[in-house]
Enzyme design. Structure first.
Site, PDB file in Angstrom:
ATOM      1  CB  ALA A   1      -0.877  -0.004   1.241  1.00 14.01           C
TER       2      ALA A   1
ATOM      3  N   GLY B   1       0.687  -5.127   0.678  1.00 15.03           N
ATOM      4  CA  GLY B   1      -0.468  -5.170  -0.219  1.00 15.03           C
ATOM      5  C   GLY B   1      -0.109  -5.698  -1.603  1.00 15.03           C
TER       6      GLY B   1
ATOM      7  CD  GLU C   1      -2.352  -7.881   2.327  1.00 10.98           C
ATOM      8  OE1 GLU C   1      -2.159  -6.686   2.037  1.00 10.98           O
ATOM      9  OE2 GLU C   1      -2.880  -8.240   3.387  1.00 10.98           O
TER      10      GLU C   1
ATOM     11  CD  GLU D   1       1.626  -5.794   5.433  1.00  9.67           C
ATOM     12  OE1 GLU D   1       2.455  -6.688   5.738  1.00  9.67           O
ATOM     13  OE2 GLU D   1       0.901  -5.866   4.429  1.00  9.67           O
TER      14      GLU D   1
HETATM   15  N1  DAK Z   1       4.564   3.357  -0.192  1.00 11.51           N
HETATM   16  C1  DAK Z   1       4.985   4.577  -0.584  1.00 11.51           C
HETATM   17  N2  DAK Z   1       6.191   4.808  -1.105  1.00 11.51           N
HETATM   18  C2  DAK Z   1       7.025   3.767  -1.243  1.00 11.51           C
HETATM   19  C3  DAK Z   1       6.652   2.456  -0.863  1.00 11.51           C
HETATM   20  C4  DAK Z   1       5.360   2.271  -0.310  1.00 11.51           C
HETATM   21  N3  DAK Z   1       4.903   1.057   0.056  1.00 11.51           N
HETATM   22  N4  DAK Z   1       7.694   1.622  -1.109  1.00 11.51           N
HETATM   23  C5  DAK Z   1       8.655   2.393  -1.643  1.00 11.51           C
HETATM   24  N5  DAK Z   1       8.248   3.673  -1.730  1.00 11.51           N
HETATM   25  C6  DAK Z   1       8.989   4.832  -2.229  1.00 11.51           C
HETATM   26  C7  DAK Z   1      10.009   5.312  -1.182  1.00 11.51           C
HETATM   27  O1  DAK Z   1       9.421   6.166  -0.229  1.00 11.51           O
HETATM   28  C8  DAK Z   1      10.999   6.058  -2.073  1.00 11.51           C
HETATM   29  O2  DAK Z   1      10.461   7.299  -2.416  1.00 11.51           O
HETATM   30  P1  DAK Z   1      11.394   8.612  -2.483  1.00 11.51           P
HETATM   31  O3  DAK Z   1      12.113   8.690  -1.193  1.00 11.51           O
HETATM   32  O4  DAK Z   1      12.304   8.317  -3.669  1.00 11.51           O
HETATM   33  O5  DAK Z   1      10.430   9.721  -2.748  1.00 11.51           O
HETATM   34  C9  DAK Z   1      11.004   5.195  -3.336  1.00 11.51           C
HETATM   35  O6  DAK Z   1       9.786   4.464  -3.340  1.00 11.51           O
HETATM   36  C10 DAK Z   1      12.159   4.214  -3.355  1.00 11.51           C
HETATM   37  O7  DAK Z   1      12.137   3.495  -2.114  1.00 11.51           O
HETATM   38  P2  DAK Z   1      13.454   3.313  -1.220  1.00 11.51           P
HETATM   39  O8  DAK Z   1      14.309   4.523  -1.253  1.00 11.51           O
HETATM   40  O9  DAK Z   1      13.009   2.816   0.113  1.00 11.51           O
HETATM   41  O10 DAK Z   1      14.201   2.147  -2.043  1.00 11.51           O
HETATM   42  P3  DAK Z   1      15.048   0.940  -1.495  1.00 11.51           P
HETATM   43  O11 DAK Z   1      15.591   0.264  -2.714  1.00 11.51           O
HETATM   44  O12 DAK Z   1      16.014   1.396  -0.435  1.00 11.51           O
HETATM   45  O13 DAK Z   1      14.015  -0.042  -0.779  1.00 11.51           O
HETATM   46  C11 DAK Z   1      11.946  -1.266  -0.533  1.00 11.51           C
HETATM   47  C12 DAK Z   1      12.982  -0.649  -1.518  1.00 11.51           C
HETATM   48  C13 DAK Z   1      10.769  -1.757  -1.375  1.00 11.51           C
HETATM   49  C14 DAK Z   1      12.579  -2.431   0.220  1.00 11.51           C
HETATM   50  C15 DAK Z   1      11.537  -0.164   0.489  1.00 11.51           C
HETATM   51  O14 DAK Z   1      11.090   0.984  -0.243  1.00 11.51           O
HETATM   52  C16 DAK Z   1      10.419  -0.605   1.390  1.00 11.51           C
HETATM   53  O15 DAK Z   1      10.667  -1.244   2.405  1.00 11.51           O
HETATM   54  N6  DAK Z   1       9.179  -0.200   1.075  1.00 11.51           N
HETATM   55  C17 DAK Z   1       8.024  -0.387   1.941  1.00 11.51           C
HETATM   56  C18 DAK Z   1       7.589  -1.820   1.953  1.00 11.51           C
HETATM   57  C19 DAK Z   1       6.425  -2.011   2.931  1.00 11.51           C
HETATM   58  O16 DAK Z   1       6.558  -1.761   4.124  1.00 11.51           O
HETATM   59  N7  DAK Z   1       5.286  -2.448   2.407  1.00 11.51           N
HETATM   60  C20 DAK Z   1       4.057  -2.631   3.219  1.00 11.51           C
HETATM   61  C21 DAK Z   1       3.227  -1.354   3.200  1.00 11.51           C
HETATM   62  S1  DAK Z   1       1.736  -1.508   4.224  1.00 11.51           S
HETATM   63  C22 DAK Z   1      -5.893  -2.579   3.279  1.00 11.51           C
HETATM   64  C23 DAK Z   1      -5.360  -3.191   2.197  1.00 11.51           C
HETATM   65  C24 DAK Z   1      -3.970  -3.323   2.067  1.00 11.51           C
HETATM   66  C25 DAK Z   1      -3.120  -2.831   3.019  1.00 11.51           C
HETATM   67  C26 DAK Z   1      -3.669  -2.207   4.093  1.00 11.51           C
HETATM   68  C27 DAK Z   1      -5.050  -2.064   4.227  1.00 11.51           C
HETATM   69  N8  DAK Z   1      -7.309  -2.433   3.464  1.00 11.51           N
HETATM   70  C28 DAK Z   1      -8.214  -2.812   2.398  1.00 11.51           C
HETATM   71  C29 DAK Z   1      -7.849  -1.953   4.713  1.00 11.51           C
HETATM   72  C30 DAK Z   1      -1.686  -2.971   2.839  1.00 11.51           C
HETATM   73  C31 DAK Z   1      -0.755  -2.401   3.664  1.00 11.51           C
HETATM   74  C32 DAK Z   1       0.667  -2.356   3.222  1.00 11.51           C
HETATM   75  O17 DAK Z   1       1.033  -2.847   2.189  1.00 11.51           O
END
Ligand code: DAK
Length: 263
Positions: free
Chosen positions: A71, A114, A117, A137
């Site tokens: 997400a 997500g 998912e 998450e």
């Molecule tokens: N959201 C927003 N921006 C993201 C992102 C994300 N999930 N993943 C990466 N980015 C953005 C980063 O902020 C960065 O942006 P800038 O700083 O350049 O502006 C750019 O993409 C590059 O990311 P990194 O600088 O972090 O790049 P790295 O190569 O160092 O790392 C990475 C890549 C994919 C390992 C890292 O970005 C990362 O850990 N990303 C987050 C992964 C994460 O935590 N995913 C889970 C998110 S929570 C629901 C349905 C679904 C959900 C919830 C509710 N309902 C129906 C109620 C789902 C929730 C989730 O998925």
């Protein structure tokens, strides 16, 4: 119906070929983070694809770096529990969940949260050797919200699901294949073509048999799914009342380690 004529911002749809529709997630600078608009665009295409008898199978893909990194954390950062309970993304997820034709995920790079998912909503996942799967998450002080706790568990078994949901660690393509999450692994540059080849095979089968085969296979795990999904949705919303959730999102956005307090 010409899907490519419709202009979308967050996805690209290729012209329908041999009954196969390819939808490419297209937010490369954000690792295809699933903002509301992106999910809505996928849902719009699926609604039309379901009605169009020429569409026999749909392939969802990203790019070499990411299928989707979850997400959009920036969009989600300041949400309240009430916002989460009324989240418009739920309607898009419902369309994806109820889509009757086969969906294949062609995954390269990150497939997280997500994103994982979304892949698990697909009927078949094929992956490039460079793919990384996970439900991170927990690193943000929240839990999966689109069925990750349920589908990951039914695919991997309890112990492996806990291993990854509780640590947020990523799983390699090989581990995901061995765990049963992924059907086949390919060289990254071949992943999409191989997914399309599988889709083309399915597209030649009797459509009603394909639809009922999909429904029947899903029944194997569906009976416990609904109550699990309902619990997960509420638990996810409750977590948005915690200061740890705000801390997790802020730490991610400001690129610092989070400090959790249990409140
Ligand atoms: N959201 C927003 N921006 C993201 C992102 C994300 N999930 N993943 C990466 N980015 C953005 C980063 O902020 C960065 O942006 P800038 O700083 O350049 O502006 C750019 O993409 C590059 O990311 P990194 O600088 O972090 O790049 P790295 O190569 O160092 O790392 C990475 C890549 C994919 C390992 C890292 O970005 C990362 O850990 N990303 C987050 C992964 C994460 O935590 N995913 C889970 C998110 S929570 C629901 C349905 C679904 C959900 C919830 C509710 N309902 C129906 C109620 C789902 C929730 C989730 O998925």
């Amino acid at each position: 119906m010409t899907y490519s004529l419709q202009l979308f911002d967050d996805i690209i749809t290729n012209p329908l070929k041999d009954g196969v529709l390819v939808i490419q997630l297209n937010r490369p600078n954000e690792f295809n983070a699933l903002r509301t608009k992106l999910l809505d665009e996928i849902a719009q295409v699926l609604v039309r694809a379901e009605e169009d008898e020429n569409v026999r199978c749909v392939v969802l893909t990203g790019n070499q770096k990411a299928f989707a990194a979850g997400a959009d954390i920036k969009e989600m950062a300041t949400k309240s529990p009430a916002d989460v309970l009324r989240d418009p993304r739920a309607a898009s997820w419902k369309v994806i969940r109820n889509f009757k034709k086969p969906l294949i995920a062609a995954v390269n790079g990150y497939c997280l949260g997500g994103g994982n998912e979304l892949a698990m909503h697909c009927d078949i996942i094929v992956a490039g050797e460079n793919a990384k799967f996970g439900q991170p998450e927990i690193n943000l002080g929240i839990i999966p919200g689109a069925g990750g706790t349920q589908r990951f568990t039914s695919l991997l078994g309890k112990s492996k699901a806990m291993r990854y949901v509780l640590t947020g660690d990523f799983m390699s393509a090989k581990q995901a294949y061995e765990a049963g999450l992924v059907a086949e692994i390919f060289a990254p540059e071949e992943t999409l073509d191989q997914a399309i080849n599988i889709a083309k095979k399915i597209a030649q089968k009797a459509p009603i048999a394909v639809e009922l085969a999909k429904e029947a296979v899903l029944k194997a795990s569906d009976s416990l799914l609904e109550s699990g999904l309902a619990f997960e949705r509420k638990a996810f919303a409750v977590l948005f009342s915690t200061s740890d959730q705000k801390e997790g999102a802020d730490a991610f956005i400001n690129k610092r380690p989070p400090v959790y307090k249990g409140s």
